[in-house]
Design a protein around this motif. Structure first.
Motif, PDB file in Angstrom:
ATOM      1  N   MET A   1      47.692  50.746  43.179  1.00  0.00           N
ATOM      2  CA  MET A   1      46.732  51.612  42.488  1.00  0.00           C
ATOM      3  C   MET A   1      47.443  52.525  41.485  1.00  0.00           C
ATOM      4  SD  MET A   1      43.745  52.445  41.713  1.00  0.00           S
ATOM      5  CE  MET A   1      42.737  51.587  42.873  1.00  0.00           C
ATOM      6  N   ASP A   2      48.639  52.971  41.809  1.00  0.00           N
ATOM      7  CA  ASP A   2      49.427  53.781  40.878  1.00  0.00           C
ATOM      8  C   ASP A   2      49.764  52.974  39.630  1.00  0.00           C
ATOM      9  OD1 ASP A   2      50.809  56.095  40.017  1.00  0.00           O
ATOM     10  OD2 ASP A   2      52.707  55.299  40.783  1.00  0.00           O
ATOM     11  N   ILE A   3      50.059  51.699  39.798  1.00  0.00           N
ATOM     12  CA  ILE A   3      50.358  50.835  38.659  1.00  0.00           C
ATOM     13  C   ILE A   3      49.119  50.628  37.798  1.00  0.00           C
ATOM     14  CG2 ILE A   3      51.012  48.485  37.992  1.00  0.00           C
ATOM     15  CD1 ILE A   3      52.920  48.506  40.419  1.00  0.00           C
ATOM     16  N   VAL A   4      47.982  50.390  38.416  1.00  0.00           N
ATOM     17  CA  VAL A   4      46.730  50.197  37.675  1.00  0.00           C
ATOM     18  C   VAL A   4      46.409  51.437  36.842  1.00  0.00           C
ATOM     19  CG1 VAL A   4      44.214  49.982  37.946  1.00  0.00           C
ATOM     20  CG2 VAL A   4      45.745  48.502  39.248  1.00  0.00           C
ATOM     21  N   GLN A   5      46.524  52.610  37.450  1.00  0.00           N
ATOM     22  CA  GLN A   5      46.219  53.838  36.717  1.00  0.00           C
ATOM     23  C   GLN A   5      47.257  54.109  35.640  1.00  0.00           C
ATOM     24  OE1 GLN A   5      45.256  57.089  39.356  1.00  0.00           O
ATOM     25  NE2 GLN A   5      43.499  55.993  40.179  1.00  0.00           N
ATOM     26  N   SER A   6      48.502  53.741  35.886  1.00  0.00           N
ATOM     27  CA  SER A   6      49.552  53.884  34.883  1.00  0.00           C
ATOM     28  C   SER A   6      49.263  52.998  33.666  1.00  0.00           C
ATOM     29  CB  SER A   6      50.909  53.519  35.492  1.00  0.00           C
ATOM     30  OG  SER A   6      51.906  53.529  34.516  1.00  0.00           O
ATOM     31  N   LEU A   7      48.792  51.781  33.903  1.00  0.00           N
ATOM     32  CA  LEU A   7      48.421  50.893  32.801  1.00  0.00           C
ATOM     33  C   LEU A   7      47.255  51.459  32.003  1.00  0.00           C
ATOM     34  CD1 LEU A   7      48.685  47.362  34.451  1.00  0.00           C
ATOM     35  CD2 LEU A   7      50.148  48.313  32.666  1.00  0.00           C
ATOM     36  N   GLN A   8      46.275  52.009  32.700  1.00  0.00           N
ATOM     37  CA  GLN A   8      45.123  52.609  32.021  1.00  0.00           C
ATOM     38  C   GLN A   8      45.567  53.758  31.117  1.00  0.00           C
ATOM     39  OE1 GLN A   8      42.104  51.313  32.253  1.00  0.00           O
ATOM     40  NE2 GLN A   8      41.055  52.829  31.024  1.00  0.00           N
ATOM     41  N   ILE A   9      46.456  54.592  31.614  1.00  0.00           N
ATOM     42  CA  ILE A   9      46.964  55.711  30.818  1.00  0.00           C
ATOM     43  C   ILE A   9      47.747  55.190  29.617  1.00  0.00           C
ATOM     44  CG2 ILE A   9      48.570  57.668  30.821  1.00  0.00           C
ATOM     45  CD1 ILE A   9      47.803  58.013  33.835  1.00  0.00           C
TER      46      ILE A   9
ATOM     47  N   CYS B   1      49.730  52.880  23.286  1.00  0.00           N
ATOM     48  CA  CYS B   1      49.439  51.634  22.563  1.00  0.00           C
ATOM     49  C   CYS B   1      48.765  51.871  21.215  1.00  0.00           C
ATOM     50  CB  CYS B   1      48.558  50.732  23.420  1.00  0.00           C
ATOM     51  SG  CYS B   1      49.461  49.993  24.792  1.00  0.00           S
ATOM     52  N   ASP B   2      48.067  52.977  21.070  1.00  0.00           N
ATOM     53  CA  ASP B   2      47.421  53.324  19.802  1.00  0.00           C
ATOM     54  C   ASP B   2      46.523  52.198  19.278  1.00  0.00           C
ATOM     55  OD1 ASP B   2      46.824  55.202  17.911  1.00  0.00           O
ATOM     56  OD2 ASP B   2      48.545  54.772  16.641  1.00  0.00           O
ATOM     57  N   LEU B   3      45.572  51.782  20.088  1.00  0.00           N
ATOM     58  CA  LEU B   3      44.642  50.727  19.694  1.00  0.00           C
ATOM     59  C   LEU B   3      43.433  51.255  18.928  1.00  0.00           C
ATOM     60  CD1 LEU B   3      44.638  48.594  22.977  1.00  0.00           C
ATOM     61  CD2 LEU B   3      45.959  48.202  20.890  1.00  0.00           C
ATOM     62  N   THR B   4      43.231  52.562  18.903  1.00  0.00           N
ATOM     63  CA  THR B   4      42.048  53.149  18.269  1.00  0.00           C
ATOM     64  C   THR B   4      41.859  52.737  16.807  1.00  0.00           C
ATOM     65  OG1 THR B   4      42.306  55.028  19.754  1.00  0.00           O
ATOM     66  CG2 THR B   4      40.801  55.319  17.928  1.00  0.00           C
ATOM     67  N   PRO B   5      42.908  52.692  15.978  1.00  0.00           N
ATOM     68  CA  PRO B   5      42.694  52.273  14.584  1.00  0.00           C
ATOM     69  C   PRO B   5      42.186  50.836  14.437  1.00  0.00           C
ATOM     70  CG  PRO B   5      44.826  53.344  14.812  1.00  0.00           C
ATOM     71  CD  PRO B   5      44.278  53.148  16.193  1.00  0.00           C
TER      72      PRO B   5
ATOM     73  N   ASP C   1      50.789  41.872  21.327  1.00  0.00           N
ATOM     74  CA  ASP C   1      52.166  42.319  21.117  1.00  0.00           C
ATOM     75  C   ASP C   1      52.322  43.813  21.382  1.00  0.00           C
ATOM     76  OD1 ASP C   1      54.930  41.889  20.220  1.00  0.00           O
ATOM     77  OD2 ASP C   1      54.310  43.130  18.504  1.00  0.00           O
ATOM     78  N   ILE C   2      51.367  44.617  20.928  1.00  0.00           N
ATOM     79  CA  ILE C   2      51.401  46.072  21.154  1.00  0.00           C
ATOM     80  C   ILE C   2      51.407  46.368  22.653  1.00  0.00           C
ATOM     81  CG2 ILE C   2      50.041  48.205  20.945  1.00  0.00           C
ATOM     82  CD1 ILE C   2      49.115  47.119  18.165  1.00  0.00           C
ATOM     83  N   ILE C   3      50.513  45.719  23.392  1.00  0.00           N
ATOM     84  CA  ILE C   3      50.401  45.971  24.831  1.00  0.00           C
ATOM     85  C   ILE C   3      51.642  45.488  25.570  1.00  0.00           C
ATOM     86  CG2 ILE C   3      49.103  45.379  26.913  1.00  0.00           C
ATOM     87  CD1 ILE C   3      46.574  45.347  25.133  1.00  0.00           C
ATOM     88  N   LYS C   4      52.112  44.279  25.263  1.00  0.00           N
ATOM     89  CA  LYS C   4      53.306  43.748  25.936  1.00  0.00           C
ATOM     90  C   LYS C   4      54.524  44.630  25.696  1.00  0.00           C
ATOM     91  CE  LYS C   4      52.620  38.832  26.562  1.00  0.00           C
ATOM     92  NZ  LYS C   4      53.083  37.483  26.218  1.00  0.00           N
TER      93      LYS C   4
ATOM     94  N   ILE D   1      48.194  37.836  28.721  1.00  0.00           N
ATOM     95  CA  ILE D   1      47.132  38.732  28.263  1.00  0.00           C
ATOM     96  C   ILE D   1      46.070  37.859  27.624  1.00  0.00           C
ATOM     97  CG2 ILE D   1      46.501  40.598  26.690  1.00  0.00           C
ATOM     98  CD1 ILE D   1      49.309  41.720  27.019  1.00  0.00           C
ATOM     99  N   VAL D   2      44.848  37.955  28.146  1.00  0.00           N
ATOM    100  CA  VAL D   2      43.740  37.112  27.694  1.00  0.00           C
ATOM    101  C   VAL D   2      42.615  38.018  27.210  1.00  0.00           C
ATOM    102  CG1 VAL D   2      42.084  35.349  28.429  1.00  0.00           C
ATOM    103  CG2 VAL D   2      44.380  35.370  29.397  1.00  0.00           C
ATOM    104  N   PHE D   3      41.928  37.570  26.165  1.00  0.00           N
ATOM    105  CA  PHE D   3      40.803  38.321  25.609  1.00  0.00           C
ATOM    106  C   PHE D   3      39.512  37.571  25.877  1.00  0.00           C
ATOM    107  CE2 PHE D   3      44.555  39.122  23.040  1.00  0.00           C
ATOM    108  CZ  PHE D   3      44.611  40.493  23.046  1.00  0.00           C
ATOM    109  N   THR D   4      38.489  38.313  26.314  1.00  0.00           N
ATOM    110  CA  THR D   4      37.167  37.726  26.504  1.00  0.00           C
ATOM    111  C   THR D   4      36.138  38.644  25.869  1.00  0.00           C
ATOM    112  OG1 THR D   4      36.812  38.822  28.639  1.00  0.00           O
ATOM    113  CG2 THR D   4      37.804  36.625  28.686  1.00  0.00           C
ATOM    114  N   SER D   5      35.057  38.047  25.413  1.00  0.00           N
ATOM    115  CA  SER D   5      33.936  38.834  24.886  1.00  0.00           C
ATOM    116  C   SER D   5      32.651  38.102  25.226  1.00  0.00           C
ATOM    117  CB  SER D   5      34.073  39.039  23.375  1.00  0.00           C
ATOM    118  OG  SER D   5      34.072  37.806  22.705  1.00  0.00           O
ATOM    119  N   ASP D   6      31.572  38.841  25.199  1.00  0.00           N
ATOM    120  CA  ASP D   6      30.272  38.297  25.555  1.00  0.00           C
ATOM    121  C   ASP D   6      29.312  38.616  24.415  1.00  0.00           C
ATOM    122  OD1 ASP D   6      28.004  37.377  26.778  1.00  0.00           O
ATOM    123  OD2 ASP D   6      28.032  38.808  28.431  1.00  0.00           O
ATOM    124  N   GLU D   7      28.535  37.643  24.014  1.00  0.00           N
ATOM    125  CA  GLU D   7      27.591  37.856  22.912  1.00  0.00           C
ATOM    126  C   GLU D   7      26.554  38.917  23.247  1.00  0.00           C
ATOM    127  OE1 GLU D   7      25.898  34.224  21.498  1.00  0.00           O
ATOM    128  OE2 GLU D   7      27.851  33.285  21.253  1.00  0.00           O
ATOM    129  N   SER D   8      26.243  39.096  24.529  1.00  0.00           N
ATOM    130  CA  SER D   8      25.226  40.080  24.915  1.00  0.00           C
ATOM    131  C   SER D   8      25.740  41.516  24.768  1.00  0.00           C
ATOM    132  CB  SER D   8      24.762  39.845  26.351  1.00  0.00           C
ATOM    133  OG  SER D   8      25.826  40.066  27.243  1.00  0.00           O
TER     134      SER D   8
END
Length: 136
Positions: free
Chosen positions: A31-39, A56-60, A76-79, A94-101
């Motif tokens: 759980m510490d690792i999960v929260q560390s990744l989120q931060i 990671c500065d993904l906001t832009p 690459d940024i995340i890795k 690292i995999v990306f998914t999206s949903d049309e809904s």
């Protein structure tokens, strides 16, 4: 005496406090690792004092067109950030998914292995812009 964990213990995120004892609530191990990744993923560059390159500065990238180039850049940024700031894990994929809904939502699935236990885990980070509709 408090038992030591071999994967570490840290403050919970967001920080929480026990009103009865006046102590900080902590999390340990996976759980510490999960929260560390989120931060790490949600922190912008130059946001942390004394650590301007943390995050990671993904906001832009929020309003960019989703292309293979953009997804490769995000990966690459995340890795790179995980390699530099989270030594307890190895990123498997690292995999990306999206949903049309849910237009505008890009789920980032980080599949990783905890080095000490060799256990495979994953963390899903929903990458989207929150609307300012939650007003109290």
């Amino acid at each position: 005496m408090k038992e030591e964990t071999f994967l570490g213990t840290g403050w919970s995120f967001p920080p929480s406090f026990n009103a009865d004892s006046g102590t900080v609530i902590t999390v340990s191990d996976a759980m510490d690792i999960v929260q560390s990744l989120q931060i790490l993923i949600t922190t912008k560059l130059n946001e942390r004092v004394m650590r301007p390159d943390y995050g990671c500065d993904l906001t832009p990238l929020l309003f960019e067109n989703i292309t293979v180039t953009l997804l490769t850049g995000i990966k690459d940024i995340i890795k790179t950030a995980i390699l530099k700031y989270e030594p307890r894990i190895d990123v498997a994929d690292i995999v990306f998914t999206s949903d049309e809904s849910t237009e505008g939502l890009l789920n980032i699935l980080i599949d990783y292995v905890i080095r000490k236990t060799n256990s495979r885990q994953n963390h899903v980070f929903p990458f989207y812009l929150n609307e300012g509709t939650y007003i109290k």
